[in-house]
Design an enzyme around this catalytic site. Sequence first.
Site, PDB file in Angstrom:
ATOM      1  N   GLU A   1       0.965  -1.267   0.023  1.00  0.00           N
ATOM      2  CA  GLU A   1       0.053   0.144   0.028  1.00  0.00           C
ATOM      3  C   GLU A   1       0.792   1.215  -0.045  1.00  0.00           C
ATOM      4  O   GLU A   1       1.130   1.669   1.030  1.00  0.00           O
ATOM      5  CB  GLU A   1      -0.735  -0.065   1.304  1.00  0.00           C
ATOM      6  CG  GLU A   1      -1.644  -1.298   1.389  1.00  0.00           C
ATOM      7  CD  GLU A   1      -2.636  -1.293   2.642  1.00  0.00           C
ATOM      8  OE1 GLU A   1      -3.574  -1.916   2.618  1.00  0.00           O
ATOM      9  OE2 GLU A   1      -2.343  -0.989   3.706  1.00  0.00           O
TER      10      GLU A   1
ATOM     11  N   ASP B   1      -0.709  -0.130  10.488  1.00  0.00           N
ATOM     12  CA  ASP B   1      -0.173  -1.307  11.134  1.00  0.00           C
ATOM     13  C   ASP B   1       1.325  -1.849  10.587  1.00  0.00           C
ATOM     14  O   ASP B   1       1.774  -2.875  11.061  1.00  0.00           O
ATOM     15  CB  ASP B   1      -1.163  -2.467  10.653  1.00  0.00           C
ATOM     16  CG  ASP B   1      -2.390  -2.772  11.588  1.00  0.00           C
ATOM     17  OD1 ASP B   1      -2.197  -2.051  12.854  1.00  0.00           O
ATOM     18  OD2 ASP B   1      -2.996  -3.186  11.566  1.00  0.00           O
TER      19      ASP B   1
ATOM     20  N   LYS C   1      -7.339  -5.953  10.798  1.00  0.00           N
ATOM     21  CA  LYS C   1      -8.039  -4.851  10.636  1.00  0.00           C
ATOM     22  C   LYS C   1      -8.992  -4.410  11.571  1.00  0.00           C
ATOM     23  O   LYS C   1      -9.058  -3.388  12.205  1.00  0.00           O
ATOM     24  CB  LYS C   1      -8.681  -4.679   9.280  1.00  0.00           C
ATOM     25  CG  LYS C   1      -9.225  -3.194   8.757  1.00  0.00           C
ATOM     26  CD  LYS C   1     -10.026  -3.236   7.554  1.00  0.00           C
ATOM     27  CE  LYS C   1     -10.907  -2.108   7.773  1.00  0.00           C
ATOM     28  NZ  LYS C   1     -11.918  -2.142   6.563  1.00  0.00           N
TER      29      LYS C   1
ATOM     30  N   ASP D   1     -10.437   2.246   3.781  1.00  0.00           N
ATOM     31  CA  ASP D   1      -9.285   1.626   3.406  1.00  0.00           C
ATOM     32  C   ASP D   1      -8.366   2.705   2.834  1.00  0.00           C
ATOM     33  O   ASP D   1      -8.823   3.768   2.233  1.00  0.00           O
ATOM     34  CB  ASP D   1      -9.539   0.531   2.632  1.00  0.00           C
ATOM     35  CG  ASP D   1     -10.415  -0.576   2.849  1.00  0.00           C
ATOM     36  OD1 ASP D   1     -10.445  -0.555   4.125  1.00  0.00           O
ATOM     37  OD2 ASP D   1     -10.615  -1.677   2.142  1.00  0.00           O
TER      38      ASP D   1
ATOM     39  N   ASP E   1     -15.608  -6.812   8.463  1.00  0.00           N
ATOM     40  CA  ASP E   1     -16.599  -5.899   8.268  1.00  0.00           C
ATOM     41  C   ASP E   1     -17.955  -6.478   8.193  1.00  0.00           C
ATOM     42  O   ASP E   1     -18.942  -5.938   8.841  1.00  0.00           O
ATOM     43  CB  ASP E   1     -16.185  -5.268   6.827  1.00  0.00           C
ATOM     44  CG  ASP E   1     -16.023  -6.242   5.826  1.00  0.00           C
ATOM     45  OD1 ASP E   1     -15.815  -7.553   6.028  1.00  0.00           O
ATOM     46  OD2 ASP E   1     -15.915  -5.899   4.520  1.00  0.00           O
TER      47      ASP E   1
HETATM   48  O1  LIG Z   1      -3.775  -6.253   9.588  1.00  0.00           O
HETATM   49  C1  LIG Z   1      -4.171  -5.391   8.848  1.00  0.00           C
HETATM   50  C2  LIG Z   1      -4.663  -5.987   7.528  1.00  0.00           C
HETATM   51  C3  LIG Z   1      -5.287  -4.977   6.667  1.00  0.00           C
HETATM   52  N1  LIG Z   1      -5.516  -3.791   7.092  1.00  0.00           N
HETATM   53  C4  LIG Z   1      -6.296  -2.724   6.387  1.00  0.00           C
HETATM   54  O2  LIG Z   1      -7.480  -3.302   6.024  1.00  0.00           O
HETATM   55  C5  LIG Z   1      -7.940  -2.765   4.473  1.00  0.00           C
HETATM   56  C6  LIG Z   1      -8.339  -3.568   3.843  1.00  0.00           C
HETATM   57  O3  LIG Z   1      -7.594  -4.323   3.183  1.00  0.00           O
HETATM   58  P1  LIG Z   1      -7.445  -4.659   1.728  1.00  0.00           P
HETATM   59  O4  LIG Z   1      -6.341  -5.699   1.528  1.00  0.00           O
HETATM   60  O5  LIG Z   1      -7.683  -3.662   0.911  1.00  0.00           O
HETATM   61  O6  LIG Z   1      -8.707  -5.716   1.530  1.00  0.00           O
HETATM   62  P2  LIG Z   1      -9.931  -5.666   0.426  1.00  0.00           P
HETATM   63  O7  LIG Z   1     -10.198  -7.047   0.235  1.00  0.00           O
HETATM   64  O8  LIG Z   1      -9.598  -4.882  -0.696  1.00  0.00           O
HETATM   65  O9  LIG Z   1     -10.992  -4.997   1.338  1.00  0.00           O
HETATM   66  C7  LIG Z   1     -12.146  -5.244   1.494  1.00  0.00           C
HETATM   67  O10 LIG Z   1     -12.404  -6.404   2.141  1.00  0.00           O
HETATM   68  C8  LIG Z   1     -11.846  -6.401   3.705  1.00  0.00           C
HETATM   69  C9  LIG Z   1     -12.563  -7.548   4.395  1.00  0.00           C
HETATM   70  O11 LIG Z   1     -13.731  -7.901   4.417  1.00  0.00           O
HETATM   71  C10 LIG Z   1     -12.539  -4.937   4.664  1.00  0.00           C
HETATM   72  O12 LIG Z   1     -11.915  -4.902   5.597  1.00  0.00           O
HETATM   73  C11 LIG Z   1     -12.110  -3.764   3.313  1.00  0.00           C
HETATM   74  O13 LIG Z   1     -12.539  -2.805   4.309  1.00  0.00           O
HETATM   75  C12 LIG Z   1     -12.759  -4.102   2.152  1.00  0.00           C
HETATM   76  O14 LIG Z   1     -12.572  -3.057   1.238  1.00  0.00           O
HETATM   77  C13 LIG Z   1      -6.530  -1.601   4.243  1.00  0.00           C
HETATM   78  O15 LIG Z   1      -6.880  -0.622   4.449  1.00  0.00           O
HETATM   79  C14 LIG Z   1      -5.635  -2.306   4.903  1.00  0.00           C
HETATM   80  O16 LIG Z   1      -4.501  -1.518   5.247  1.00  0.00           O
HETATM   81  C15 LIG Z   1      -5.155  -3.329   8.605  1.00  0.00           C
HETATM   82  O17 LIG Z   1      -5.394  -2.028   8.949  1.00  0.00           O
HETATM   83  N2  LIG Z   1      -4.474  -4.166   9.224  1.00  0.00           N
HETATM   84 MN   LIG Z   2      -8.990  -2.983  -0.888  1.00  0.00          MN
END
Ligand SMILES: O=c1ccn([C@@H]2O[C@H](COP(=O)(O)OP(=O)(O)O[C@H]3O[C@H](CO)[C@@H](O)[C@H](O)[C@H]3O)[C@@H](O)[C@H]2O)c(=O)[nH]1
Ligand SMILES: [Mn+2]
Length: 742
Positions: free
Chosen positions: A105, A134, A268, A292, A454
């Site tokens: 990211e 994180d 998260k 995010d 979520d």
């Molecule tokens: O240990 C962690 C892992 C992830 N994240 C954050 O979680 C968000 C979502 O992660 P991402 O890898 O972008 O996952 P996506 O699959 O794109 O995300 C979708 O699916 C996730 C799980 O359902 C949700 O948490 C997200 O909000 C949703 O956009 C990002 O901002 C990460 O930085 C953290 O803060 N800490």
């Molecule tokens: Mn995402």
Amino acid sequence: MATPSSLPLCERIQRKNTIQRAIDVIILFLLFSLLVYRLHFLNNHGLTWLLAFLCESWFTFTWILVMSNKWNPVEYKTYPDNLLQRVTELPSVDMFVTTADPVLEPPIITINTVLSLLAIDYPPQKLACYVSDDGCSPLTYYSLSEASKFARLWVPFCKKYNIQVRAPFRYFADDSLTFSDSSWEFHQEWKMMKVEYEQLCHKIEDAVQKSMPCDFTGEFAEFLNVDSKNHPAIIKVMCENKEGLADGLPHLVYVSREKQLKHPHHYKAGAMNVLTRVSGLMSNAPYMLNVDCDMFVNNPKVVLHAMSLLLGSKSEKESAYVQFPQMFYNGLKDDPYGNQLVVVFEYMMHGMSGLQGPPYGGTGCFHRRKIIYGLYPDDVESINGKLVENKLLEFGSSKELIKSAAHALEGNTDPPNYLQESIEAAHQVANCGYEHSSGWGTKLGWRYGSTTEDVLTGLTIHKKGWKSIYCTPDPPAFLGCAPSGGPAAMTQQKRWATGLLEILMSKNCPIFATLFEKLQFRQCLAYLWLFSWGIRSVPELCYAALPMYCIITNSSFLPKVDEPVFWILVALYVIYSLYTLFEYLRTGQSIRAWWNNQRMARITTMTAWFFGFLSVVLKLLGISETVFEVTKKDQSSDSTNDNDAGRFTFDESPVFVPGITIFLLHLTALIVSLLKLQPLAHDGHGSGLGEVLCSVWLLLCFWPFLKGLFRKGKHGIPISTICKSAALAIVFLHLCRRTTMG
Ligand SMILES: O=c1ccn([C@@H]2O[C@H](COP(=O)(O)OP(=O)(O)O[C@H]3O[C@H](CO)[C@@H](O)[C@H](O)[C@H]3O)[C@@H](O)[C@H]2O)c(=O)[nH]1
Ligand SMILES: [Mn+2]
């Protein structure tokens, strides 16, 4: 003339869908006819029929869930302009951004999101932005610190000229901008701003190049030698609007919670809970927006839209949270990975809007703090000291936090606080031991136990009887990155299937919530549709195995062309295809996008979702834990001209093995059929045209895998993966032969 208090803030509109309902029913009728037919002749055929019957029963069940979900679509219209006339004082909002890894990211993406939030059209003294890191990365902190300086120019510029897109990388990438009818002054400022932004980018790029972004003195000292998996909490107030100036900037706070190797940090969900507590101590806003790191604000009025619904709905019970759709700016042409989810959001989410409301999607959502703190709808009217006291027992040991939570639960607004004063208490609640013997993650806050925290958190809100609202303003509220490669897309789908199935297999299963709590029956069906993604891979894999098995062993699982039921199958296929195609065309997508999604639905179900299914099985058996793998984000925008962009990419991941195996097997089956190498059929039930057509169709779905067999580099399938798949295919063929001979 309407008085301000009678002006509507929002409107609920029932969508008409008579034709769609009729087709839904026709499809259901055809599915039932097929099942009846199968049952009737079950005794005449062997195991293949039974298996086909079981799979088709599952597909019919899924169809019922889909139908129920889409039956009463609802949409909401919002009137944010009326809000400004009706409400004398707007409530404050805490905005959360999460990031976890400066490589996957890139900080430039995160700071663009932060800048777009800081520049939102809302009184800045009512806003506070909290960034959770994180990755505990000095690079992210450095970038934020530079971005907060740039914000002092950027935010006034956006507001002065009412700029639409307030994430600078998107704003400056827009070639369609012309200055013909704008003032000289604007042109000058625009140029200056562009130079400033470019300098900011250079600074960050330079810092990325160097392994050390700064010399770890002064404000950076805390980052010296930190290990992202094992470090104390770092919390820094980066920008504070102390005087509450209406032309100032929102507060900006950096939070990197404490991590220790032996402490589970809950990914998260854990980060969100820390942000909830830290913000509770500092600004304690009654509303919380979370995004995010890649989801920048694309509609600067988004908070006003959300407030129109939160303040304008009949009662708070109707609007526990307001969810905006996930949409993407880097969407590849014709959606080659089928991950832009346009149709799913359009039909399924609006469908759920007519029930208890959309699930919580993790980003682009406004929550009420008190509901995150565990309040029930009935508590709202009868909030009293005793009740609050009971709830506060769950909040952990911080006296300051308990005090602020009491305020939040009772609906009092706090007197303005200087953020810096809460820094010590904030460190305490950001420690990894803080949640020990408290209700965080189980009774309040973001819920633990699923990699889709979520959806789980949203479910726990719905099951208390709250409803939620889905809001789709134009222009879209937030835009983010969709994974732009095969491996990233698969990782994301696998994580989703895993997390969703984890919920189904836990005590949070929606069936219990309907039986014993206040989750509505049809909302439960909608959740079941979502939660059973992983399970669906099993009948799909079996169904995909049937045609090739039948061809190779010269048996059948489909009726023959001269039987009338054959036409039921044809009708099902044709009607369903046209129906889905129409959904794509109606949402402004191409026929190609439709085909890509049809194809990817088969690929994802049989590969990524199957692995999701397996990881939940392993978790239930106690063999391994599920993990949250972050998806890679890249800034590249519309790669419409890039020929490579839509080409499937692969890596060594085992997730590709089942797909290649299926492809190889169907290829073999078709060759066997063409060369007429099949054994003699038992009792005249040999394979026929139906089986061959199915096989051809599956080959078309898995076409990218054929190309992958011959390509090199990231567009090619690694030799080791091909070998594994070939070995599996040979084992399968061997088993087929044994059954025919036996
Ligand atoms: O240990 C962690 C892992 C992830 N994240 C954050 O979680 C968000 C979502 O992660 P991402 O890898 O972008 O996952 P996506 O699959 O794109 O995300 C979708 O699916 C996730 C799980 O359902 C949700 O948490 C997200 O909000 C949703 O956009 C990002 O901002 C990460 O930085 C953290 O803060 N800490
Ligand atoms: Mn995402």
